[in-house]
Design a protein around this motif. Structure first.
Motif, PDB file in Angstrom:
ATOM      1  N   GLN A  86       0.838  -1.132  -0.109  1.00 25.82           N
ATOM      2  CA  GLN A  86       0.103  -0.014  -0.012  1.00 25.82           C
ATOM      3  C   GLN A  86       0.955   1.277   0.026  1.00 25.82           C
ATOM      4  O   GLN A  86       0.839   2.137  -0.775  1.00 25.82           O
ATOM      5  N   VAL A  87       1.748   1.306   1.020  1.00 21.67           N
ATOM      6  CA  VAL A  87       2.752   2.372   0.993  1.00 21.67           C
ATOM      7  C   VAL A  87       3.858   1.932   0.022  1.00 21.67           C
ATOM      8  O   VAL A  87       4.172   0.760   0.065  1.00 21.67           O
ATOM      9  N   PRO A  88       4.049   2.567  -1.040  1.00 18.48           N
ATOM     10  CA  PRO A  88       5.106   2.157  -2.206  1.00 18.48           C
ATOM     11  C   PRO A  88       6.443   1.445  -1.530  1.00 18.48           C
ATOM     12  O   PRO A  88       7.061   2.044  -0.714  1.00 18.48           O
ATOM     13  N   GLY A  89       6.602   0.286  -1.798  1.00 14.82           N
ATOM     14  CA  GLY A  89       7.744  -0.452  -1.110  1.00 14.82           C
ATOM     15  C   GLY A  89       8.764  -0.593  -2.268  1.00 14.82           C
ATOM     16  O   GLY A  89       8.760  -1.586  -3.010  1.00 14.82           O
ATOM     17  N   GLU A 150       4.483   7.906  -9.618  1.00  8.83           N
ATOM     18  CA  GLU A 150       5.797   7.194 -10.424  1.00  8.83           C
ATOM     19  C   GLU A 150       6.182   6.032  -9.462  1.00  8.83           C
ATOM     20  O   GLU A 150       6.696   5.170  -9.798  1.00  8.83           O
ATOM     21  N   LYS A 151       6.078   6.147  -8.085  1.00  7.96           N
ATOM     22  CA  LYS A 151       6.784   5.338  -7.060  1.00  7.96           C
ATOM     23  C   LYS A 151       5.923   3.980  -7.285  1.00  7.96           C
ATOM     24  O   LYS A 151       6.345   2.918  -7.218  1.00  7.96           O
ATOM     25  N   GLN A 152       4.598   4.205  -7.186  1.00  7.59           N
ATOM     26  CA  GLN A 152       3.549   3.173  -7.277  1.00  7.59           C
ATOM     27  C   GLN A 152       3.858   2.429  -8.701  1.00  7.59           C
ATOM     28  O   GLN A 152       3.829   0.925  -8.681  1.00  7.59           O
ATOM     29  N   TRP A 153       3.850   3.093  -9.754  1.00  7.25           N
ATOM     30  CA  TRP A 153       4.147   2.336 -10.931  1.00  7.25           C
ATOM     31  C   TRP A 153       5.738   1.587 -10.883  1.00  7.25           C
ATOM     32  O   TRP A 153       5.605   0.533 -11.347  1.00  7.25           O
ATOM     33  N   ALA A 174      -3.660   4.847  -4.674  1.00  9.69           N
ATOM     34  CA  ALA A 174      -3.863   5.605  -3.221  1.00  9.69           C
ATOM     35  C   ALA A 174      -2.838   6.843  -3.756  1.00  9.69           C
ATOM     36  O   ALA A 174      -1.913   6.817  -4.143  1.00  9.69           O
ATOM     37  N   GLY A 175      -3.678   7.982  -3.550  1.00 10.73           N
ATOM     38  CA  GLY A 175      -2.767   9.219  -3.418  1.00 10.73           C
ATOM     39  C   GLY A 175      -2.555   9.702  -5.029  1.00 10.73           C
ATOM     40  O   GLY A 175      -1.715  10.629  -4.908  1.00 10.73           O
ATOM     41  N   MET A 176      -3.332   8.843  -5.822  1.00  9.98           N
ATOM     42  CA  MET A 176      -2.938   9.482  -7.327  1.00  9.98           C
ATOM     43  C   MET A 176      -3.858  10.511  -7.608  1.00  9.98           C
ATOM     44  O   MET A 176      -4.859  10.592  -7.362  1.00  9.98           O
ATOM     45  N   THR A 177      -3.374  11.289  -8.712  1.00 11.61           N
ATOM     46  CA  THR A 177      -4.583  12.109  -9.126  1.00 11.61           C
ATOM     47  C   THR A 177      -5.282  11.369 -10.275  1.00 11.61           C
ATOM     48  O   THR A 177      -5.117  10.257 -10.807  1.00 11.61           O
TER      49      THR A 177
END
Lengths: 248, 334
Positions: A86-89, A150-153, A174-177
């Motif tokens: 969930q938090v970018p790992g 970008e971190k999520q990607w 989560a938290g994306m535009t």
């Protein structure tokens, strides 16, 4: 259809709280499935049980017909279940390129103390992956400097690098535009179609769910509340009451 | 920061390769090596002896850089390995271990046994620490306790010299040649430093090093890729201990005496300061950190007697605030 993941009466209790309550769920090979549900309904706990982070209080988990209940995280990881947190790992201090490179080392036949050969096809694979997740122009940047989306990607790319048979995505948007969310939905649809990968997504964003999901499981108070297509779920009065109605 | 992001465009393959190749530290290391190799030409015996000792501490600092800077293992008892290395080497070359005689009591055998025993010891300690999932401050406290225990044992164990330590260690000798002159010892330690530096640099630049940094940054993520983090940490711990043991044995060779202060909490914290000041995430920076702090200590204690430690404290605080990546770490990393 072959069944790739099956949970039987899966239960996890934290003291007096039953976070996951007798969940029976089956996932077919190649399926793209969304899990939705209000906060605290046990979505993330369910993921933690599947990946081995938590040991279940009772019940069984079978992956590719093998019992994986209570196996350690790295063993389950090796068997072919990849997870996006969930938090970018991601590995903050490493460059974007190296972030994608780390999962590839598991395939290296040579000793890990020897440098990989420069002409290896791994470089091609990494470049292709970076293009897929739209980060090829940021390869040399330390991952900590990336924007949140970008971190999520990047993390999706890292999970893909392992070529898992089952990919678990914990709130990928989560938290994306809105634009980033659309792009992410497209990315996940592409992966599902092109790689024939089984994907299980936890999501809050209903717009996103509408765009990607073929099938939805609704969790409520730790138990499976309802399962079906987006239309069935959306038109279900009870679901609207506990979840959709409130969030709109 | 913004300009960084916009200027780096690297779809070009050759540029992406440069991610793995960091030229600057390598050139600086070579320059430093050249200066050190030529240094004895100054015939300044005082500084030749000083530098020999400093390099021993430098090797010790580099070993901690691997464990702490790359492995993310905050170890408050690193001097245990240093001290054990020194003691085991000394006991062997002095023929004080029953059964170790003849070829087993030679300098080389002593050095190898010390390094081997200490790294095995680190594997055992590491097994309990890392499979016990100890992290952060908890790990620090346990390693600190180990250092205190080790020092107590060294002080109270009469056979290994107790509080006074062991004296008159025979000189290091290979095939009849004895390293006695300052210049011979200088080059011996310099060569050892170079080997330790090359070994550690190779490790941190290898895939193993990348995985290690990945575990440091995000252990859960690295484990989900199938990497056994405890195993990687134990290997790192053992390599760090082996290099620390080497520096300990070199200390015994150079100073010809060992004492309980080498094994305890005091030196353990000192080495943490050298490495933090130099730059824990760069091997060479840690080496230079040890050289800088030890030199400063020598100068300052001559200059202002008891107040030097106060000055050093202020310097330490300032350096940590101004250079979070270390004084040299900033310049030596890419």
């Amino acid at each position: 259809m072959t069944i790739i993941l099956k949970t039987e009466r899966l239960t996890k209790k934290f003291g007096g709280l039953t976070a996951v309550d007798h969940v029976n769920m089956t996932l077919s090979k190649g399926e793209l499935r969304c899990i939705i549900g209000p906060n605290g309904c046990g979505k993330s706990t369910l993921f933690n049980l599947i990946t081995g982070t938590y040991k279940p209080t009772s019940g069984r988990i079978a992956f590719k017909s093998k019992d994986i209940t209570g196996k350690p995280v790295h063993i389950i990881g090796r068997m072919g279940i990849g997870r996006k947190f969930q938090v970018p790992g991601i590995f903050n201090q490493l460059t974007v390129y190296d972030n994608i490179r780390v999962p590839f080392f598991r395939d290296q036949r040579r000793s890990l103390f020897l440098k990989p050969r420069k002409d290896s096809d791994i470089h091609q694979k990494i470049t292709a992956l970076l293009q897929k997740i739209n980060l090829d122009d940021k390869a040399c940047l330390p991952a900590i400097h990336l924007a949140h989306g970008e971190k999520q990607w990047l993390e999706i790319g890292m999970v893909l690098a392992r070529r898992p048979q089952l990919m678990l995505l914990d709130e990928p948007t989560a938290g994306m535009t809105a634009a980033e969310t659309r792009k992410t939905a497209q990315l996940i649809r592409n992966i599902s179609r092109e790689e024939k990968m089984t994907i299980l997504v936890i999501e809050h964003d209903i717009g996103f769910v509408r765009e990607i999901a073929s099938r939805i499981t609704v969790l409520y108070k730790g138990a499976v509340f309802k399962e079906g297509s987006y239309e069935t779920i959306q038109s279900d009065e009870a679901v609207r009451k506990i979840y959709l109605g409130k969030s709109r | 920061m913004k300009s960084d992001i916009s200027t780096i465009k690297s779809t070009d393959i050759s540029m992406q390769r440069s991610v793995f190749w960091q030229p600057r530290p390598a050139w600086i290391a070579m320059g430093l090596a050249a200066i050190l190799v030529l240094f004895p030409m100054t015939q300044n015996d005082y500084w030749i002896v000083q530098l020999t000792q400093l390099m021993v501490y430098g090797i010790f600092a580099m070993s901690l850089s691997l464990v702490w800077g790359y492995g993310g293992i905050l170890c408050f008892g690193h001097a245990v390995y240093f001290g054990m290395g020194a003691y085991i080497y000394t006991l062997i070359v002095k023929g004080m271990i029953p059964g170790f005689s003849g070829i087993l009591a030679t300098s080389i055998a002593g050095l190898l046994t010390a390094v081997l025993c200490v790294s095995l010891f680190a594997v055992v300690v590491g097994y309990f620490l890392f499979y016990g999932r100890l992290k952060g401050p908890y790990l620090g406290i346990v390693t600190l306790a180990i250092a205190v225990i080790a020092e107590r044992i060294a002080v109270d164990w009469y056979y290994i010299g107790g509080y006074n330590g062991l004296f008159s260690i025979p000189p290091f000798s290979v095939a009849g040649y004895e390293f006695i002159t300052p210049i011979a010892l200088f080059y011996f330690v310099l060569a050892s430093s170079a080997i330790a530096y090359l070994l550690l640099t190779h490790i941190v630049q290898s895939p193993f090093g990348a995985i290690l940094r990945a575990i440091r940054d995000n252990e859960a993520r690295a484990e989900s890729f199938g990497y056994n983090s405890a195993q990687h940490k134990i290997i790192t711990f053992a390599i760090g201990a082996a290099v620390a043991a080497l520096s300990g044995a070199l200390f015994a060779i150079v100073t010809e005496f060992v004492s309980p202060t080498l094994i305890g909490f005091g030196l353990s914290t000192e080495v943490l300061i050298w490495v933090a000041l130099g730059g824990k995430e760069v091997i060479l920076a840690s080496f230079l950190g040890a050289l800088l702090v030890r030199t400063l200590e020598t100068y300052l204690s001559e200059l202002m007697a008891y107040y030097w430690i106060l000055f050093l404290g202020v310097f330490f605080v300032a350096a940590v605030i101004l250079f979070p990546k270390g004084i040299f770490g900033r310049w030596l990393s890419d």
